[in-house]
Enzyme design. Sequence first.
Site, PDB file in Angstrom:
ATOM      1  N   ASP A 183       3.708  17.243 -11.158  1.00  0.00           N
ATOM      2  CA  ASP A 183       4.065  16.456  -9.973  1.00  0.00           C
ATOM      3  C   ASP A 183       5.327  15.654 -10.316  1.00  0.00           C
ATOM      4  O   ASP A 183       5.398  14.457 -10.108  1.00  0.00           O
ATOM      5  CB  ASP A 183       2.905  15.527  -9.564  1.00  0.00           C
ATOM      6  CG  ASP A 183       3.209  14.748  -8.282  1.00  0.00           C
ATOM      7  OD1 ASP A 183       4.187  15.098  -7.584  1.00  0.00           O
ATOM      8  OD2 ASP A 183       2.480  13.788  -7.981  1.00  0.00           O
ATOM      9  N   HIS A 216      -3.617   7.250 -11.973  1.00  0.00           N
ATOM     10  CA  HIS A 216      -4.173   8.482 -12.544  1.00  0.00           C
ATOM     11  C   HIS A 216      -3.336   8.890 -13.744  1.00  0.00           C
ATOM     12  O   HIS A 216      -2.217   8.418 -13.914  1.00  0.00           O
ATOM     13  CB  HIS A 216      -4.127   9.602 -11.491  1.00  0.00           C
ATOM     14  CG  HIS A 216      -2.799   9.663 -10.778  1.00  0.00           C
ATOM     15  ND1 HIS A 216      -2.569   8.986  -9.602  1.00  0.00           N
ATOM     16  CD2 HIS A 216      -1.628  10.248 -11.091  1.00  0.00           C
ATOM     17  CE1 HIS A 216      -1.320   9.182  -9.213  1.00  0.00           C
ATOM     18  NE2 HIS A 216      -0.707   9.933 -10.103  1.00  0.00           N
ATOM     19  N   GLU A 275       4.310   0.283  -4.234  1.00  0.00           N
ATOM     20  CA  GLU A 275       4.352   1.374  -3.265  1.00  0.00           C
ATOM     21  C   GLU A 275       3.010   1.405  -2.544  1.00  0.00           C
ATOM     22  O   GLU A 275       1.987   1.743  -3.148  1.00  0.00           O
ATOM     23  CB  GLU A 275       4.583   2.713  -3.975  1.00  0.00           C
ATOM     24  CG  GLU A 275       4.774   3.853  -3.002  1.00  0.00           C
ATOM     25  CD  GLU A 275       3.893   5.068  -3.254  1.00  0.00           C
ATOM     26  OE1 GLU A 275       4.049   6.047  -2.523  1.00  0.00           O
ATOM     27  OE2 GLU A 275       3.035   5.035  -4.164  1.00  0.00           O
ATOM     28  N   ASP A 311       9.884  11.308  -1.601  1.00  0.00           N
ATOM     29  CA  ASP A 311       8.742  11.923  -0.917  1.00  0.00           C
ATOM     30  C   ASP A 311       9.148  12.308   0.507  1.00  0.00           C
ATOM     31  O   ASP A 311      10.290  12.146   0.904  1.00  0.00           O
ATOM     32  CB  ASP A 311       7.565  10.939  -0.887  1.00  0.00           C
ATOM     33  CG  ASP A 311       6.976  10.714  -2.277  1.00  0.00           C
ATOM     34  OD1 ASP A 311       6.991  11.655  -3.087  1.00  0.00           O
ATOM     35  OD2 ASP A 311       6.516   9.594  -2.537  1.00  0.00           O
ATOM     36  N   ASP A 365       3.216   2.732  -8.642  1.00  0.00           N
ATOM     37  CA  ASP A 365       2.845   3.872  -7.822  1.00  0.00           C
ATOM     38  C   ASP A 365       1.449   3.672  -7.220  1.00  0.00           C
ATOM     39  O   ASP A 365       0.538   3.193  -7.895  1.00  0.00           O
ATOM     40  CB  ASP A 365       2.836   5.110  -8.738  1.00  0.00           C
ATOM     41  CG  ASP A 365       2.700   6.415  -7.981  1.00  0.00           C
ATOM     42  OD1 ASP A 365       3.563   6.687  -7.137  1.00  0.00           O
ATOM     43  OD2 ASP A 365       1.731   7.164  -8.246  1.00  0.00           O
TER      44      ASP A 365
HETATM   45  C1  NOJ Z   1       3.524   8.465  -4.882  1.00  0.00           C
HETATM   46  C2  NOJ Z   1       4.778   9.094  -5.393  1.00  0.00           C
HETATM   47  O1  NOJ Z   1       5.881   8.578  -4.702  1.00  0.00           O
HETATM   48  C3  NOJ Z   1       4.618  10.586  -5.227  1.00  0.00           C
HETATM   49  O2  NOJ Z   1       5.827  11.259  -5.497  1.00  0.00           O
HETATM   50  C4  NOJ Z   1       3.498  11.066  -6.123  1.00  0.00           C
HETATM   51  O3  NOJ Z   1       3.256  12.436  -5.900  1.00  0.00           O
HETATM   52  C5  NOJ Z   1       2.204  10.283  -5.847  1.00  0.00           C
HETATM   53  N1  NOJ Z   1       2.407   8.876  -5.697  1.00  0.00           N
HETATM   54  C6  NOJ Z   1       1.214  10.511  -6.956  1.00  0.00           C
HETATM   55  O4  NOJ Z   1       1.602   9.805  -8.108  1.00  0.00           O
END
Ligand code: NOJ
Length: 555
Positions: free
Chosen positions: A61, A104, A244, A311, A201
């Site tokens: 990710d 996580h 966030e 995102d 995050d």
């Molecule tokens: C928010 C982040 O901005 C995103 O890119 C990520 O996939 C998720 N959190 C999981 O960490």
Amino acid sequence: MITDLWYKNAIVYCVAVESFMDSDGDGVGDFRGLTRRLDYLHGLGVTAIWLMPFQTSPGRDDGYDVSDYYNVDERFGTLGDFVEFTHGCKQRGMRVLIDLVVNHTSDEHPWFKSARSDPKSPYRDWYVWSKKKPKNADKGMVFPGVQTTTWTYDEAAKAYYFHRFYDFQPDLNTASPLVQAELLKIMGFWIQLGVSGFRMDAVPFVIAEKGPDVGLEPPSDFSMLRSFREFLQWRKGDSIILGEANIVPKEAMKYFGDDGDRLQMMFNFHVNQRLFYALASGDSGPLAKGLNETKTAYPTAQWGLFLRNHDELDLGRLEPEQRQKVFDEFGPEKAMQLYDRGIRRRLAPMLKADRRRLELAYSLMFTLPGTPVMRYGDEIAMGDDLKLPERYCARTPMQWSNRKNGGFSTAEKTYLPAISGGAFGFETVNVADQRRDPQSVFNWMERIIRMRQEVPEIGWGEYRVLPVKDPAILALRYEWRGNVVVFLHNFDVEPKEVAFRAEGTDDEPATLSNLLDENHSDPGPDGRHHVVLEGYGYRWFRLGGLDDILKRSEA
Ligand code: NOJ
């Protein structure tokens, strides 16, 4: 109130090490490359760099799946390179914020490997387990359409584990005192290496109660936020957390804390969505309302103001017809949309590279209440590559020049291909060309950032939306220490005349001095200003003639 809270008027620039500059020709950006570009960022006017995750990670990710919190992923360099980077920032007076991804870990993190393989492992309780499949297992996914469950059965553990995001991102049991202590240790480590804080995050999930019997709206433990802040301030008084959390304003206020004792900063997702609605529809009404709804109660609290990030543009909290309007205007094709709620494009293609609309949007980002957070490539109006999956379309290499790979790397193959050909290819959109062109987006951006830094009222002042008749116009007034600034934006393609009073109740009407050109405004016989804005036009004004302004700044 002392005015040395650096984040209140910072210019934040978000960059992924991977995407910025490859110094050794292996096709991946690295810290040495980024460090060589610090003069570029400093020259642009950036005062704080937000680094996306760069710690050791399988990269499933894009680094938001960390497998070692205390190291730099070897693709990007070493801890030594990191410290050279933070030192280089410090020398130039720039701050560094880094992503803190602690809701996580990666499923390849040694903690999870140990936890799944042995019920007696000291790390077993660091994650969230259930013997039976919980009844809400197919609910609460963050990535609908890609992610199918929030509980996955693990053969080795003989149990289900909870994951709010992808199945390779097992949630940490953040309620555990041991996990909490470790989170502080992680923060302490990076603070020691020169960072000024964290973009935290997924904050709502970090503080939410987790477990098989927890409902869909779990209670939050806000005391965690306070303890993070206390720890940081003890270690390094000027460090901050930028949260966030895509939540409604009433909830967001709890994240700042009633006495401003929790997070210093939060991204303003509420205003972000209404800003895009205004850009799409020409109606600034919901945006004005959103600004009023997100007034913070405490002066140290500050919003992070952004347009697009790494995102999707999440439109989930707009009314259905508002959302549809934004989709129709900016992301009509299925390939442009993501997770049933958003648009995955970069800003410039959304606005069809229309220079007037781009300037309007960025002028708003720099003048709405908060600290502007730009994304790498914004300064040259970079595009996206919709052939890439999910959110990767907007994570392509920085376009430095018209050379191979846009000057990003000398490698044959890069981590993602640089955008080539068409209106947004590096042959057309790149830093080198735009620096030589006085009329370029780059030069406009440098100038607007410079001016933003000369208007501390935005970070510090009290603001109000001025009443004007036409919903296409947003008129915003800030006041701080006897200084008044007024910003006008026209969301309509047609020119508009706007009439308004700018002064305080007891003051005489006065000239508004234009901060960007010679187009000043004197009040009319009715005491009001009458300004004609061109289609998608904007104005930055300071109340008072030049002499008054100089006198005040001496005071
Ligand atoms: C928010 C982040 O901005 C995103 O890119 C990520 O996939 C998720 N959190 C999981 O960490």
